[in-house]
Design a protein around this motif. Structure first.
Motif, PDB file in Angstrom:
ATOM      1  N   THR A  63       0.761  -1.256   0.000  1.00 52.15           N
ATOM      2  CA  THR A  63       0.000   0.000   0.000  1.00 52.15           C
ATOM      3  C   THR A  63       0.791   1.306   0.000  1.00 52.15           C
ATOM      4  OG1 THR A  63      -0.263  -0.168   2.413  1.00 52.15           O
ATOM      5  CG2 THR A  63      -2.074  -0.997   1.041  1.00 52.15           C
ATOM      6  N   GLU A  74      -7.100   0.004  -3.395  1.00 46.59           N
ATOM      7  CA  GLU A  74      -7.894  -0.875  -4.262  1.00 46.59           C
ATOM      8  C   GLU A  74      -7.005  -1.653  -5.234  1.00 46.59           C
ATOM      9  OE1 GLU A  74     -10.580   2.550  -3.050  1.00 46.59           O
ATOM     10  OE2 GLU A  74      -8.499   2.302  -3.670  1.00 46.59           O
ATOM     11  N   LYS A  75      -6.021  -0.987  -5.773  1.00 47.76           N
ATOM     12  CA  LYS A  75      -5.101  -1.651  -6.705  1.00 47.76           C
ATOM     13  C   LYS A  75      -4.280  -2.714  -5.977  1.00 47.76           C
ATOM     14  CE  LYS A  75      -2.820   0.829  -9.733  1.00 47.76           C
ATOM     15  NZ  LYS A  75      -1.820   1.770 -10.316  1.00 47.76           N
ATOM     16  N   HIS A 120      -3.767  11.725   4.508  1.00 41.86           N
ATOM     17  CA  HIS A 120      -5.135  12.221   4.643  1.00 41.86           C
ATOM     18  C   HIS A 120      -5.460  12.519   6.108  1.00 41.86           C
ATOM     19  CE1 HIS A 120      -5.754  11.145   0.479  1.00 41.86           C
ATOM     20  NE2 HIS A 120      -5.443   9.894   0.726  1.00 41.86           N
ATOM     21  N   THR A 139     -11.299  11.588   1.807  1.00 39.56           N
ATOM     22  CA  THR A 139     -11.224  10.855   0.543  1.00 39.56           C
ATOM     23  C   THR A 139     -12.574  10.579  -0.105  1.00 39.56           C
ATOM     24  OG1 THR A 139     -11.346   8.638   1.531  1.00 39.56           O
ATOM     25  CG2 THR A 139      -9.165   9.682   1.414  1.00 39.56           C
ATOM     26  N   GLN A 195       2.221   4.569  -0.889  1.00 36.46           N
ATOM     27  CA  GLN A 195       2.185   5.384  -2.105  1.00 36.46           C
ATOM     28  C   GLN A 195       1.511   4.664  -3.271  1.00 36.46           C
ATOM     29  OE1 GLN A 195       5.512   7.969  -2.971  1.00 36.46           O
ATOM     30  NE2 GLN A 195       6.445   7.528  -0.991  1.00 36.46           N
ATOM     31  N   SER A 196       0.593   3.768  -2.950  1.00 33.81           N
ATOM     32  CA  SER A 196      -0.193   3.063  -3.969  1.00 33.81           C
ATOM     33  C   SER A 196      -1.650   3.051  -3.525  1.00 33.81           C
ATOM     34  CB  SER A 196       0.299   1.624  -4.138  1.00 33.81           C
ATOM     35  OG  SER A 196       1.639   1.585  -4.566  1.00 33.81           O
ATOM     36  N   LYS A 197      -2.560   2.988  -4.465  1.00 36.11           N
ATOM     37  CA  LYS A 197      -3.974   2.945  -4.136  1.00 36.11           C
ATOM     38  C   LYS A 197      -4.317   1.600  -3.501  1.00 36.11           C
ATOM     39  CE  LYS A 197      -5.780   6.275  -7.480  1.00 36.11           C
ATOM     40  NZ  LYS A 197      -6.742   6.505  -8.587  1.00 36.11           N
TER      41      LYS A 197
END
Length: 216
Positions: free
Chosen positions: A49, A55-56, A158, A211, A51-53
């Motif tokens: 996770t 969901e991806k 966030h 978000t 620095q990556s989404k």
């Protein structure tokens, strides 16, 4: 957002989301009661996770599971799976090291290790010292997702932005040492107590406000 407006929005959002948050946390607690595989999947997810989404990252985990590659993945295949993920070569290395460390034959020993600890902060400390790719945030995220970290905060950008708007912190730190992380976590816990909300619930509410969604 102005401090008073954000505080008002937190209260309003919590009224709307409380039952949904409780359901999600209940799902996380049930994860720990399921197979060792489910716990290990969450660990690999949290390694992916940064620095990556989210969901991806979770889709990659599901793809690996579908192809029976969670416990052991050839490096070239893993690098291909992570081709659109930031720092894919480092994350490939971290996943391979986690597989080597926690998978013995077909048996996953991660849960056995976790159960040696009685305190979630001790578990977190052990994780960041023994699992490459996990910092304070990722270790907190992992423990929350298996129902073992409801008194921990996931201080991503966030949440930190919201804490600054609430004047709980003066500025968003460029780097977070473990001590600085725990200091901010304590301040966030104090604020949660003041508004009669648990830390895990506040974490979800701030994430939703910043978000517009709740995922993992």
């Amino acid at each position: 957002m102005e401090k008073k407006l954000l505080q008002k929005k937190i209260v309003q959002t919590y009224k709307q989301l409380k039952s949904q948050i409780e359901t999600r946390l209940k799902e996380f607690r049930s994860t720990y009661k399921k197979s060792d595989l489910e716990i290990f999947k969450e660990l690999l997810f949290c390694i992916l996770t940064p620095q990556s989404k989210a969901e991806k990252a979770w889709q990659i985990i599901k793809d690996l599971e579908k192809e029976n590659l969670i416990l052991e993945t050839p490096q070239d295949i893993l690098e291909e799976k992570l081709k659109n993920v930031r720092f894919r070569f480092n994350k490939t290395k971290y996943i391979k090291e986690a597989q080597d460390r926690f998978v013995k034959g077909k048996r996953i020993i991660l849960k056995e290790i976790i159960e040696q600890f009685n305190d979630e902060k001790e578990i977190r400390r052990w994780l960041i010292n023994n699992v490459k790719g996990l910092g304070m945030k990722e270790a907190s995220h992992f423990l929350r997702n298996i129902g073992k970290g409801e008194n921990l905060s996931i201080l991503d950008r966030h949440i930190l932005r919201a804490l600054k708007e609430l004047e709980i912190i003066d500025e968003i730190p460029k780097t977070l040492t473990s001590k600085r992380y725990e200091d901010i976590e304590l301040k966030m816990k104090k604020f949660a107590d003041e508004i009669n909300m648990s830390l895990s619930h506040l974490d979800f509410v701030l994430w939703q406000i910043q978000t517009g969604r709740i995922f993992k």
